[in-house]
Design an enzyme around this catalytic site. Structure first.
Site, PDB file in Angstrom:
ATOM      1  N   GLU A 111       6.418  30.922  -2.183  1.00 13.09           N
ATOM      2  CA  GLU A 111       6.909  30.481  -1.313  1.00 13.09           C
ATOM      3  C   GLU A 111       8.278  30.191  -0.505  1.00 13.09           C
ATOM      4  O   GLU A 111       8.553  28.618  -0.515  1.00 13.09           O
ATOM      5  CB  GLU A 111       6.140  29.380  -0.370  1.00 13.09           C
ATOM      6  CG  GLU A 111       4.456  30.226  -0.556  1.00 13.09           C
ATOM      7  CD  GLU A 111       3.668  29.596   0.651  1.00 13.09           C
ATOM      8  OE1 GLU A 111       3.724  28.137   1.345  1.00 13.09           O
ATOM      9  OE2 GLU A 111       2.109  29.225   0.423  1.00 13.09           O
ATOM     10  N   GLU A 130      -1.506  25.256  -3.102  1.00 12.66           N
ATOM     11  CA  GLU A 130      -0.434  23.606  -2.771  1.00 12.66           C
ATOM     12  C   GLU A 130      -1.873  22.523  -3.337  1.00 12.66           C
ATOM     13  O   GLU A 130      -1.813  21.630  -2.134  1.00 12.66           O
ATOM     14  CB  GLU A 130      -0.065  23.342  -1.455  1.00 12.66           C
ATOM     15  CG  GLU A 130       1.327  24.488  -1.264  1.00 12.66           C
ATOM     16  CD  GLU A 130       1.883  24.387  -0.043  1.00 12.66           C
ATOM     17  OE1 GLU A 130       1.289  23.886   0.932  1.00 12.66           O
ATOM     18  OE2 GLU A 130       3.257  23.996  -0.719  1.00 12.66           O
TER      19      GLU A 130
HETATM   20  C1  GLA Z   1       2.326  26.073   2.514  1.00 15.84           C
HETATM   21  C2  GLA Z   1       1.205  26.787   2.651  1.00 15.84           C
HETATM   22  C3  GLA Z   1       1.212  27.736   3.924  1.00 15.84           C
HETATM   23  C4  GLA Z   1       1.992  27.668   4.722  1.00 15.84           C
HETATM   24  C5  GLA Z   1       3.197  26.672   4.844  1.00 15.84           C
HETATM   25  C6  GLA Z   1       3.806  26.886   6.324  1.00 15.84           C
HETATM   26  O1  GLA Z   1       3.076  26.136   2.039  1.00 15.84           O
HETATM   27  O2  GLA Z   1       1.045  26.605   1.198  1.00 15.84           O
HETATM   28  O3  GLA Z   1      -0.047  28.882   3.714  1.00 15.84           O
HETATM   29  O4  GLA Z   1       0.640  26.494   5.360  1.00 15.84           O
HETATM   30  O5  GLA Z   1       3.016  25.631   4.429  1.00 15.84           O
HETATM   31  O6  GLA Z   1       3.098  27.452   7.211  1.00 15.84           O
END
Ligand code: GLA
Length: 580
Positions: free
Chosen positions: A228, A152
């Protein structure tokens, strides 16, 4: 040997069109003996792939010193044994509610940029890690299908040269499967975090049609992937538990699949933030510091202890329409409920010098990082000259919690949860002031990452800095209690807190259990030398998960370090978790 490719906007596994039905499980949050069970549960839910991050800080505790590297190899092999492909996300930054987002606390340079100082650390680590990942690729007979670049990144920065450097390092280490980036489904995140020629994927929890449209607009020719799908969430100490309705989460999963997208369910199985590995967040508006709890149950379909939940059944119904699945393995046994008497104790402060490294003296307080300490306790000691009347004692830049002693008497506990910096008590001189500072998780997300632990400013009497500080550091919670040396226990539990307490539990047949300390305040628990993590009466979590493989037939040692207030010297082993 196999192949996994992207052709004309679709994934192909050995030439056949393929949809990723993946679930996240982090090998570092689950006892290795339990991997096969958890992976079998994931396969039984209808998944065909498991996704894991790799936490740099776990594997390189000191610059150039590596440990547990074969955990990843063994995990990927276990996944293959469970009929699962794998996605690896080696970071170097992973977020994940993991301490410091996976970056070692010793790392220097401008984090997550192409600053040569930071990249030199990354390159050394990646030179160790990436060739191992390459060995597990499908193109070499393994099960790894894809590898992620950073994490991210578009939520953090716009340094495309940094992302390019990482992608080049991956290719240069022999990684020949598709690379990808993952970002929030928003224009600024996708433009800041993706790389030309590298698959872009999205992360989101709801409104999948809108998120997928945004991704498609940015990448009309890429296969659609939700890297995700947040089907639950994590919790902070002192705040209410966050859960997500199973039927509603299953409906969102169904929408993602109906849109033709591939998916990685975050988390399929969350596990536990053992030891001191839990991360933290800071509210950007209020500045409030929010440490993450020990459990990483995440309200996931497979619970912290591996049990199927309502969400598991509903997700299985959806996923098995796309991918047939075997029946789940039998449920794991739990210990019968019992109580354990704590029969011995040792006050912490008198034994602290024996547990700490040699004291460090200087004009101003060193941070934990200055002391080479990732997590634990530091006792700072400074003299208030006198005679002088009472003035406020001010601690600048306190991370995170401090017990304040004046001439050996505890006068205050400075608690950061939900508050900003700067806290005060009135002290007259001459006096000896001691601060016993405990670190909680390092921020794993956001622009304030990289904060140091301990006293990062100064200790003042009114406006005057108190100089001449000694510091003694005790590492806590790392993998073994033995790291901190031996504690000289005495029988009886009268020791004044902060103190260690010890008891023995006799087990006929090792099995999972859930440990509760009703009436106790805040501290750490070790089972046979393994640190389960932090407990805290402010909740929401009320029990600590004890994986069965930590126990043995016969006598087992339980050690509690209580910092605030000891309850009755009895702890409970319960058959059910209580996460609030
Ligand atoms: C983001 C991050 C993950 C995690 C989620 C929340 O998507 O990429 O690593 O921290 O948020 O659980």
């Amino acid at each position: 040997m196999g192949t996994f490719t992207i052709e004309d906007g679709v994934f192909r596994l050995n030439g056949e069109e393929f949809r990723l039905l993946s679930g996240a499980m982090h090998y570092f949050r689950v006892h290795p003996d339990q991997w096969p069970h958890r992976l079998a549960m994931m396969r039984a839910m209808g998944l065909n792939t498991v996704e894991t991050y790799v936490p740099w800080n776990l594997h390189e505790p000191r610059p150039g010193m590596y440990r547990h590297l074969d955990d990843l190899d063994r995990f990927l092999d276990a996944a293959a044994g469970a009929d699962l492909h794998a996605i690896v996300r080696p970071g170097p930054y992973i977020c994940a509610e993991w301490d410091n987002g996976g970056l070692p606390s010793w790392v220097t340079g401008r984090l997550r940029t192409s600053d040569p100082e930071f990249l030199a650390h990354v390159d050394r680590w990646f030179a160790r890690l990436l060739p191992r990942v390459a060995e597990h690729q499908i193109t070499r007979g393994g099960n790894v299908l894809m590898v992620q670049v950073e994490n991210e990144y578009g939520s953090y920065g716009t340094d495309a040269a940094y992302l390019r450097h990482l992608a080049d390092a991956m290719r240069g280490s022999g990684i020949d499967v598709p690379l990808f980036t993952a970002d929030g489904a928003e224009d600024h995140m996708l433009t800041g975090g993706s790389l030309p020629g590298v698959l872009a994927t999205a992360t989101f929890g709801s409104d999948p049609v809108k998120a997928i449209d945004t991704l498609r607009r940015h990448r009309p020719d890429d296969p659609l992937v939700c890297m995700e799908l947040w089907i639950g969430w994590f919790d902070h100490w002192g705040r209410g538990r966050v859960t997500r309705d199973a039927a509603e989460a299953a409906a969102v999963l169904e929408e993602v699949l109906a849109a033709g997208a591939s998916v990685n369910i975050y988390m399929a199985h969350g596990g536990t933030n053992f030891g001191t590995w839990a991360g933290a967040n800071r509210d950007l508006e209020t500045g409030a510091y929010m440490p993450t709890i020990t459990s990483y149950d995440y309200d996931a379909p497979i619970s912290e202890s591996g049990a199927p939940t309502e969400k598991f059944r509903r997700f299985r119904d959806v996923l098995t329409r796309y991918n047939p699945a075997p029946e789940p393995p039998p449920a794991l046994p739990v210990l019968p409920p019992s109580t354990v008497r704590l029969t011995e104790s040792a006050a912490l402060l008198p034994v602290l010098p024996a547990l700490a490294g040699p004291p460090v003296a200087g004009p101003t307080p060193p941070s934990f990082e200055d002391l080479g300490l990732d997590h634990g306790l530091v006792r700072y000691r400074v003299e208030v000259p006198g005679p002088r009347g009472p003035y406020p004692l001010v601690v600048d830049g306190l991370h995170d919690r401090a017990h304040v002693y004046v001439d050996g008497v505890r006068v205050a506990v400075l608690d950061p949860v939900g508050q900003k910096e700067h806290r005060t008590v009135e002290v007259s001189g001459p006096a000896t002031v001691e601060l016993l500072v405990e670190s909680l998780g390092r921020l794993n997300y956001g622009p304030l990452m990289g904060e140091r632990k301990g006293v990062t400013g100064g200790i003042r009497h009114e406006r005057q800095y108190l100089h001449g500080v000694t510091a003694e550091a005790v590492r806590l919670g790392d993998l073994r209690f033995g790291d901190a040396g031996e504690v000289p226990f005495r029988s009886g539990t009268a020791a004044a807190v902060p103190a260690f307490f010890r008891g023995t539990v006799t087990v006929e047949e090792p099995a999972d259990t859930f440990l509760a300390l009703p009436g106790w305040g805040h501290g750490y628990v070790w089972v046979n030398g393994f640190c389960l993590g932090r407990y805290w009466s402010i909740g929401p979590q009320r029990t600590l998960y004890v994986p069965g493989p930590l126990l043995r037939t016969g006598d087992n040692e339980i050690v509690v370090l209580e910092l605030d207030v000891a309850g009755e010297p009895v702890l409970e082993l319960r058959p059910e978790p209580d996460l609030g």
